[in-house]
Design a protein around this motif. Structure first.
Motif, PDB file in Angstrom:
ATOM      1  N   VAL A   1       0.864  -1.176   0.000  1.00 20.77           N
ATOM      2  CA  VAL A   1       0.000   0.000   0.000  1.00 20.77           C
ATOM      3  C   VAL A   1       0.899   1.223   0.000  1.00 20.77           C
ATOM      4  CG1 VAL A   1      -1.724   1.313   1.277  1.00 20.77           C
ATOM      5  CG2 VAL A   1      -1.878  -1.183   1.197  1.00 20.77           C
ATOM      6  N   ALA A   2       0.743   2.052  -1.026  1.00 19.53           N
ATOM      7  CA  ALA A   2       1.513   3.290  -1.140  1.00 19.53           C
ATOM      8  C   ALA A   2       0.653   4.444  -0.638  1.00 19.53           C
ATOM      9  CB  ALA A   2       1.918   3.521  -2.588  1.00 19.53           C
ATOM     10  N   TYR A   3       1.315   5.488  -0.189  1.00 21.51           N
ATOM     11  CA  TYR A   3       0.648   6.650   0.393  1.00 21.51           C
ATOM     12  C   TYR A   3       1.289   7.889  -0.209  1.00 21.51           C
ATOM     13  CZ  TYR A   3      -0.814   9.818   4.215  1.00 21.51           C
ATOM     14  OH  TYR A   3      -1.356  10.841   4.962  1.00 21.51           O
ATOM     15  N   LYS A   4       0.490   8.709  -0.871  1.00 22.19           N
ATOM     16  CA  LYS A   4       1.004   9.915  -1.532  1.00 22.19           C
ATOM     17  C   LYS A   4       0.081  11.090  -1.251  1.00 22.19           C
ATOM     18  CE  LYS A   4       4.288   7.963  -4.037  1.00 22.19           C
ATOM     19  NZ  LYS A   4       5.661   8.145  -3.680  1.00 22.19           N
ATOM     20  N   SER A   5       0.655  12.280  -1.376  1.00 23.73           N
ATOM     21  CA  SER A   5      -0.189  13.479  -1.291  1.00 23.73           C
ATOM     22  C   SER A   5      -1.079  13.494  -2.529  1.00 23.73           C
ATOM     23  CB  SER A   5       0.672  14.738  -1.240  1.00 23.73           C
ATOM     24  OG  SER A   5       1.280  14.953  -2.503  1.00 23.73           O
ATOM     25  N   LEU A   6      -2.179  14.199  -2.440  1.00 19.20           N
ATOM     26  CA  LEU A   6      -3.092  14.314  -3.571  1.00 19.20           C
ATOM     27  C   LEU A   6      -2.362  14.919  -4.778  1.00 19.20           C
ATOM     28  CD1 LEU A   6      -6.014  13.577  -4.009  1.00 19.20           C
ATOM     29  CD2 LEU A   6      -6.674  15.842  -3.227  1.00 19.20           C
ATOM     30  N   ALA A   7      -1.516  15.916  -4.522  1.00 19.49           N
ATOM     31  CA  ALA A   7      -0.757  16.560  -5.604  1.00 19.49           C
ATOM     32  C   ALA A   7       0.167  15.551  -6.285  1.00 19.49           C
ATOM     33  CB  ALA A   7       0.033  17.744  -5.061  1.00 19.49           C
ATOM     34  N   ASP A   8       0.860  14.726  -5.487  1.00 25.37           N
ATOM     35  CA  ASP A   8       1.751  13.718  -6.073  1.00 25.37           C
ATOM     36  C   ASP A   8       0.966  12.671  -6.852  1.00 25.37           C
ATOM     37  OD1 ASP A   8       3.997  14.975  -5.103  1.00 25.37           O
ATOM     38  OD2 ASP A   8       4.301  13.587  -3.429  1.00 25.37           O
ATOM     39  N   PHE A   9      -0.194  12.275  -6.320  1.00 24.03           N
ATOM     40  CA  PHE A   9      -1.027  11.292  -7.021  1.00 24.03           C
ATOM     41  C   PHE A   9      -1.483  11.866  -8.357  1.00 24.03           C
ATOM     42  CE2 PHE A   9      -4.982   9.069  -8.010  1.00 24.03           C
ATOM     43  CZ  PHE A   9      -4.596   7.746  -7.862  1.00 24.03           C
ATOM     44  N   ARG A  10      -1.861  13.136  -8.367  1.00 25.09           N
ATOM     45  CA  ARG A  10      -2.298  13.808  -9.601  1.00 25.09           C
ATOM     46  C   ARG A  10      -1.156  13.796 -10.621  1.00 25.09           C
ATOM     47  NH1 ARG A  10      -4.232  18.996  -7.767  1.00 25.09           N
ATOM     48  NH2 ARG A  10      -6.185  17.975  -7.328  1.00 25.09           N
ATOM     49  N   LYS A  11       0.070  14.113 -10.168  1.00 26.32           N
ATOM     50  CA  LYS A  11       1.239  14.099 -11.063  1.00 26.32           C
ATOM     51  C   LYS A  11       1.474  12.693 -11.605  1.00 26.32           C
ATOM     52  CE  LYS A  11       3.747  17.742  -8.688  1.00 26.32           C
ATOM     53  NZ  LYS A  11       4.789  17.967  -7.683  1.00 26.32           N
ATOM     54  N   MET A  12       1.376  11.698 -10.727  1.00 21.61           N
ATOM     55  CA  MET A  12       1.587  10.314 -11.155  1.00 21.61           C
ATOM     56  C   MET A  12       0.550   9.904 -12.202  1.00 21.61           C
ATOM     57  SD  MET A  12       2.591   8.504  -7.562  1.00 21.61           S
ATOM     58  CE  MET A  12       2.738   6.875  -8.296  1.00 21.61           C
ATOM     59  N   ALA A  13      -0.678  10.372 -12.041  1.00 20.01           N
ATOM     60  CA  ALA A  13      -1.725  10.062 -13.021  1.00 20.01           C
ATOM     61  C   ALA A  13      -1.390  10.692 -14.368  1.00 20.01           C
ATOM     62  CB  ALA A  13      -3.074  10.555 -12.512  1.00 20.01           C
ATOM     63  N   LYS A  14      -0.915  11.933 -14.365  1.00 19.94           N
ATOM     64  CA  LYS A  14      -0.543  12.597 -15.620  1.00 19.94           C
ATOM     65  C   LYS A  14       0.622  11.882 -16.295  1.00 19.94           C
ATOM     66  CE  LYS A  14      -2.303  17.205 -14.876  1.00 19.94           C
ATOM     67  NZ  LYS A  14      -2.072  18.553 -14.435  1.00 19.94           N
ATOM     68  N   GLN A  15       1.535  11.357 -15.485  1.00 18.22           N
ATOM     69  CA  GLN A  15       2.690  10.633 -16.021  1.00 18.22           C
ATOM     70  C   GLN A  15       2.352   9.171 -16.313  1.00 18.22           C
ATOM     71  OE1 GLN A  15       5.354  11.222 -12.742  1.00 18.22           O
ATOM     72  NE2 GLN A  15       5.840  13.321 -13.316  1.00 18.22           N
ATOM     73  N   ARG A  16       1.117   8.803 -16.094  1.00 16.82           N
ATOM     74  CA  ARG A  16       0.623   7.441 -16.296  1.00 16.82           C
ATOM     75  C   ARG A  16       1.319   6.422 -15.402  1.00 16.82           C
ATOM     76  NH1 ARG A  16      -2.967   9.030 -19.464  1.00 16.82           N
ATOM     77  NH2 ARG A  16      -2.861   9.656 -21.622  1.00 16.82           N
ATOM     78  N   ALA A  17       1.816   6.875 -14.247  1.00 12.75           N
ATOM     79  CA  ALA A  17       2.419   5.967 -13.263  1.00 12.75           C
ATOM     80  C   ALA A  17       1.323   5.239 -12.483  1.00 12.75           C
ATOM     81  CB  ALA A  17       3.326   6.738 -12.314  1.00 12.75           C
ATOM     82  N   VAL A  18       0.124   5.791 -12.501  1.00 11.28           N
ATOM     83  CA  VAL A  18      -1.065   5.102 -11.990  1.00 11.28           C
ATOM     84  C   VAL A  18      -2.077   5.098 -13.130  1.00 11.28           C
ATOM     85  CG1 VAL A  18      -0.736   5.589  -9.526  1.00 11.28           C
ATOM     86  CG2 VAL A  18      -1.996   7.223 -10.931  1.00 11.28           C
ATOM     87  N   SER A  19      -2.897   4.082 -13.168  1.00  5.78           N
ATOM     88  CA  SER A  19      -3.827   3.912 -14.290  1.00  5.78           C
ATOM     89  C   SER A  19      -5.254   3.768 -13.777  1.00  5.78           C
ATOM     90  CB  SER A  19      -3.437   2.665 -15.073  1.00  5.78           C
ATOM     91  OG  SER A  19      -3.854   1.502 -14.366  1.00  5.78           O
ATOM     92  N   PRO A  20      -6.212   3.709 -14.701  1.00  7.50           N
ATOM     93  CA  PRO A  20      -7.602   3.469 -14.279  1.00  7.50           C
ATOM     94  C   PRO A  20      -7.758   2.143 -13.528  1.00  7.50           C
ATOM     95  CG  PRO A  20      -7.558   4.273 -16.536  1.00  7.50           C
ATOM     96  CD  PRO A  20      -6.124   4.008 -16.139  1.00  7.50           C
ATOM     97  N   ASN A  21      -6.831   1.216 -13.729  1.00  6.98           N
ATOM     98  CA  ASN A  21      -6.907  -0.088 -13.065  1.00  6.98           C
ATOM     99  C   ASN A  21      -6.198  -0.121 -11.722  1.00  6.98           C
ATOM    100  OD1 ASN A  21      -8.359  -1.188 -15.202  1.00  6.98           O
ATOM    101  ND2 ASN A  21      -6.480  -1.596 -16.326  1.00  6.98           N
ATOM    102  N   THR A  22      -5.476   0.950 -11.371  1.00  5.44           N
ATOM    103  CA  THR A  22      -4.783   1.000 -10.080  1.00  5.44           C
ATOM    104  C   THR A  22      -5.822   0.902  -8.963  1.00  5.44           C
ATOM    105  OG1 THR A  22      -3.007   2.376 -10.980  1.00  5.44           O
ATOM    106  CG2 THR A  22      -3.324   2.428  -8.580  1.00  5.44           C
ATOM    107  N   ILE A  23      -5.587   0.006  -8.022  1.00  2.00           N
ATOM    108  CA  ILE A  23      -6.520  -0.156  -6.899  1.00  2.00           C
ATOM    109  C   ILE A  23      -6.275   0.953  -5.890  1.00  2.00           C
ATOM    110  CG2 ILE A  23      -7.294  -1.663  -5.012  1.00  2.00           C
ATOM    111  CD1 ILE A  23      -8.010  -2.695  -7.848  1.00  2.00           C
ATOM    112  N   VAL A  24      -7.334   1.728  -5.647  1.00  6.59           N
ATOM    113  CA  VAL A  24      -7.273   2.837  -4.688  1.00  6.59           C
ATOM    114  C   VAL A  24      -8.209   2.544  -3.523  1.00  6.59           C
ATOM    115  CG1 VAL A  24      -6.663   4.571  -6.423  1.00  6.59           C
ATOM    116  CG2 VAL A  24      -9.072   4.103  -5.934  1.00  6.59           C
ATOM    117  N   PHE A  25      -8.017   3.301  -2.451  1.00 12.27           N
ATOM    118  CA  PHE A  25      -8.868   3.164  -1.270  1.00 12.27           C
ATOM    119  C   PHE A  25      -9.759   4.394  -1.185  1.00 12.27           C
ATOM    120  CE2 PHE A  25      -5.162   0.572  -0.619  1.00 12.27           C
ATOM    121  CZ  PHE A  25      -5.711  -0.611  -0.164  1.00 12.27           C
TER     122      PHE A  25
END
Length: 161
Positions: free
Chosen positions: A109-133
């Motif tokens: 389980v990874a933990y990121k700030s909302l801003a970092d998660f947003r950046k990761m989404a733009k960089q496609r480091a997280v995808s629509p299939n990434t399991i979130v809580f």
């Protein structure tokens, strides 16, 4: 009154507190004991509250309350928040910061700030299939079905292109 989590109805209200780090086994034992004592004594205007908790992934504290018996009031909710704040102090951990995202990276389980998660989404480091809580679920039924979901099925989808 502390009851088994499974025995609570699906309509039970839930509060989810995510920690900014994993708890150690020793901390988990201590926190479980503290939760047992808190919930056993938790009341609303002197009446028992039928409640329970789970700790998931050594990181999430889920408190559930059967509101069919007695609903939480402002005072009883304040008492639970004060209890969580005390845990934050004792274990030097953030549990009330809602501006962070937890998601699965493989088995971790990874933990990121909302801003970092947003950046990761733009960089496609997280995808629509990434399991979130989705810690915004309101009741036990939603917790069981919609808490741990692909980002595309959660409020997190707004960050995905």
């Amino acid at each position: 009154m502390l009851v088994p989590f499974e025995s609570l109805p699906d309509s039970s209200r839930v509060w989810i507190y995510q920690a900014n780090r994993s708890f150690t086994q020793e901390e988990l034992q201590e926190i479980s004991n503290k939760l047992d004592m808190f919930i056993e004594k938790w009341t609303v205007h002197g009446s028992d509250l039928r409640a329970s908790y789970e700790i998931k992934y050594n990181r999430f504290i889920i408190i559930a309350l059967d509101q069919q018996l007695n609903a939480a009031s402002g005072c009883s909710i304040d008492a639970s928040v004060q209890f969580i704040q005390q845990l934050e102090k004792e274990y030097n951990v953030d549990l009330l910061d809602k501006m962070n995202v937890s998601y699965k990276q493989g088995e971790f389980v990874a933990y990121k700030s909302l801003a970092d998660f947003r950046k990761m989404a733009k960089q496609r480091a997280v995808s629509p299939n990434t399991i979130v809580f989705n810690n915004l679920v309101n009741n036990k039924a939603e917790y069981l079905s919609d808490w741990e979901v692909p980002a595309s099925e959660s409020w997190h989808k707004r960050f995905l292109n």
